[in-house]
Scaffold this active site. Structure first.
Site, PDB file in Angstrom:
ATOM      1  NE  ARG A 171      19.430   2.093 -13.497  1.00 28.59           N
ATOM      2  CZ  ARG A 171      20.124   2.153 -14.646  1.00 28.59           C
ATOM      3  NH1 ARG A 171      19.974   1.240 -15.583  1.00 28.59           N
ATOM      4  NH2 ARG A 171      20.986   3.127 -14.833  1.00 28.59           N
ATOM      5  CE1 TYR A 207      -4.048  -5.263  -4.382  1.00 28.48           C
ATOM      6  CE2 TYR A 207      -2.495  -4.863  -6.148  1.00 28.48           C
ATOM      7  CZ  TYR A 207      -2.983  -4.559  -4.895  1.00 28.48           C
ATOM      8  OH  TYR A 207      -2.410  -3.555  -4.168  1.00 28.48           O
ATOM      9  CG  ASP A 258      -0.739 -11.984  -9.340  1.00 27.00           C
ATOM     10  OD1 ASP A 258      -0.182 -12.641  -8.434  1.00 27.00           O
ATOM     11  OD2 ASP A 258      -0.879 -10.752  -9.285  1.00 27.00           O
ATOM     12  CE  LYS A 315       0.887  -8.365  -0.641  1.00 28.36           C
ATOM     13  NZ  LYS A 315       0.858  -7.878  -1.975  1.00 28.36           N
TER      14      LYS A 315
HETATM   15  N1  PLP Z   1      -0.824  -9.192  -7.183  1.00 28.30           N
HETATM   16  C1  PLP Z   1      -1.593  -9.557  -6.140  1.00 28.30           C
HETATM   17  C2  PLP Z   1      -2.455 -10.779  -6.258  1.00 28.30           C
HETATM   18  C3  PLP Z   1      -1.581  -8.828  -4.959  1.00 28.30           C
HETATM   19  O1  PLP Z   1      -2.353  -9.193  -3.922  1.00 28.30           O
HETATM   20  C4  PLP Z   1      -0.748  -7.666  -4.876  1.00 28.30           C
HETATM   21  C5  PLP Z   1      -0.705  -6.829  -3.661  1.00 28.30           C
HETATM   22  O2  PLP Z   1      -1.517  -6.936  -2.777  1.00 28.30           O
HETATM   23  C6  PLP Z   1       0.015  -7.318  -5.985  1.00 28.30           C
HETATM   24  C7  PLP Z   1      -0.036  -8.105  -7.124  1.00 28.30           C
HETATM   25  C8  PLP Z   1       0.892  -6.081  -5.976  1.00 28.30           C
HETATM   26  O3  PLP Z   1       2.029  -6.306  -5.215  1.00 28.30           O
HETATM   27  P1  PLP Z   1       2.853  -5.147  -4.452  1.00 28.30           P
HETATM   28  O4  PLP Z   1       1.972  -4.596  -3.396  1.00 28.30           O
HETATM   29  O5  PLP Z   1       4.069  -5.871  -3.949  1.00 28.30           O
HETATM   30  O6  PLP Z   1       3.210  -4.101  -5.471  1.00 28.30           O
END
Ligand code: PLP
Length: 386
Positions: A49, A101, A173, A198
């Site tokens: 961890r 998001y 992000d 992603k």
């Molecule tokens: N940030 C963006 C731009 C996203 O599109 C997503 C998920 O779709 C996230 C954060 C969150 O990621 P996760 O689904 O891996 O928790």
């Protein structure tokens, strides 16, 4: 030593570095615990961890790709976003994009409702709205560009300069473009956040996240939080993500070419009322994206003139595009933000962000360009038949 070409880092960081057996591919260390060599003495690792060699190698690779001091690897993208939020205390203000998001929106709104901190959602492309928010002296400004799902582009360097003058840290992000196409830290950000689920992993077979930190002190602080709250990523996911990163640049290049072809096709179709892709010269953020990014990426969205009935026919008719959430994999996906990725935002916030019920989002994959366009053409034709 001069920093290597980032394509070399992606393809080869950590390759042939195993001094035990000389493995070319860095080994996967699944062990949850590590033997101490003596009383109160460990050999660099004690418990997974806290730290794990496979996860550390992924963090190091992401940090080098982002031009960061270090990167903290988390169990999901949301854990990465939440980790950055640990910088804020009750009474502190966070400025976030009004069209971020849906999961990020839900997290911020929920934590605000619980009294963890205050949040103001603003249209960051509106200078007056941004200036008014910064005048309230936030501790953190979150940026998402291009935004999910409308692909709006904002000026990272300009916002970072203003945010820093107001005393805020800046987190971007960078999930939609990956460090192959955009490097927020070089533009003045303190953090580049990823859902590694992603493009970085790229194969839709893990859920993970990362926070790349410009300053080593921030990395230490967030690394501490990640450990004590137990949100660090699994070694197996780290291994797969590093494997995905090996082909990141090649995938991004090919997927972007497919997305450009798809965007041009959709723009010419009468059933489509708007296409949101920064690579199109008609996109309001085109010039900024060209300057700020190393490519336009492979995400786009579009509005169907026929609204919800047209969406229903379209998603029932697609054969190569799969109706599913997520993005950034080798396979093409279509999502309906209002009922899927952005359902958690609520109808009013969606309306304010401009996310209509006729909007569809595409993650364009590596399939043959002609097949993708044929699939879209026949799905759009199905609308007319209803
Ligand atoms: N940030 C963006 C731009 C996203 O599109 C997503 C998920 O779709 C996230 C954060 C969150 O990621 P996760 O689904 O891996 O928790």
């Amino acid at each position: 030593m001069q920093e290597r070409d980032r394509r070399t880092i992606a393809a080869a960081h950590g390759v042939a570095s195993d001094d035990r057996y000389g493995t070319v591919t860095p080994p996967l260390y699944l062990s949850s615990t590590f033997a101490f060599s003596d009383y109160a003495t460990h050999r660099g690792y004690e418990y997974s961890r806290t730290a794990n060699p496979s996860r550390d190698l992924l963090g190091e690779t992401i940090a080098r790709l982002e031009g960061a001091a270090d990167a903290i690897v988390t169990a999901s993208g949301m854990a990465a976003v939440n980790l950055v939020l640990s910088l804020a205390r009750p009474g502190d203000l966070i400025v976030a994009p009004h069209d971020c998001y849906g999961g990020t929106y839900r997290l911020l709104a929920t934590r605000q409702a619980e009294g963890h901190f205050d949040v103001v959602f603003v249209d960051q492309s509106d200078p007056a709205a941004l200036a008014a928010a910064l005048a309230r002296k936030p501790v953190l400004v979150l940026i998402e560009t291009p935004s999910n799902p409308l692909m709006r582009v904002v000026d990272i360097a300009a916002i970072a300069t203003q945010a820093k003058a107001a005393g805020a840290k800046v987190a971007v992000d960078n999930t939609f473009l990956s460090p192959a196409l955009q490097r927020p830290i070089a533009l003045g950000a303190d953090f580049a956040i990823h859902s590694t689920t992603k493009y970085l992993n790229g194969h839709s077979d893990i859920v993970g996240g990362a926070v790349a930190c410009a300053a080593a002190t921030d990395a230490e602080r967030l690394g501490f939080w990640a450990n004590i709250t137990g949100v660090t990523g699994s070694p197996f996911d780290a291994y797969l993500t590093l494997r995905g990163i090996r082909t990141l640049f090649a995938r991004m290049e090919r997927q972007e070419a497919n997305a450009a072809a798809v965007a041009a096709f959709l723009e010419s179709h009468p059933a489509v009322s708007a296409v949101h892709y920064p690579g199109l010269s008609s996109h309001p953020g085109h010039a900024l994206a060209k300057r700020q990014q190393d490519g336009f990426g492979a995400m786009l969205s579009f509005d169907l003139a026929g609204g919800v009935p047209a969406v229903q026919s379209f998603v029932a008719a697609v054969r190569i595009f799969t109706l599913a959430e997520s993005l950034g994999g080798v396979e093409s996906l279509v999502a309906h933000p209002a009922t899927m990725t952005h359902a958690g935002m609520g109808a009013e916030a969606r309306r304010a962000a401009g996310i209509g019920d006729g909007l569809l989002r595409l993650s364009v994959g590596l399939e043959g360009e002609g097949d993708l366009i044929d699939d879209l053409r026949q799905a759009l034709a199905s609308i007319d038949r209803d």
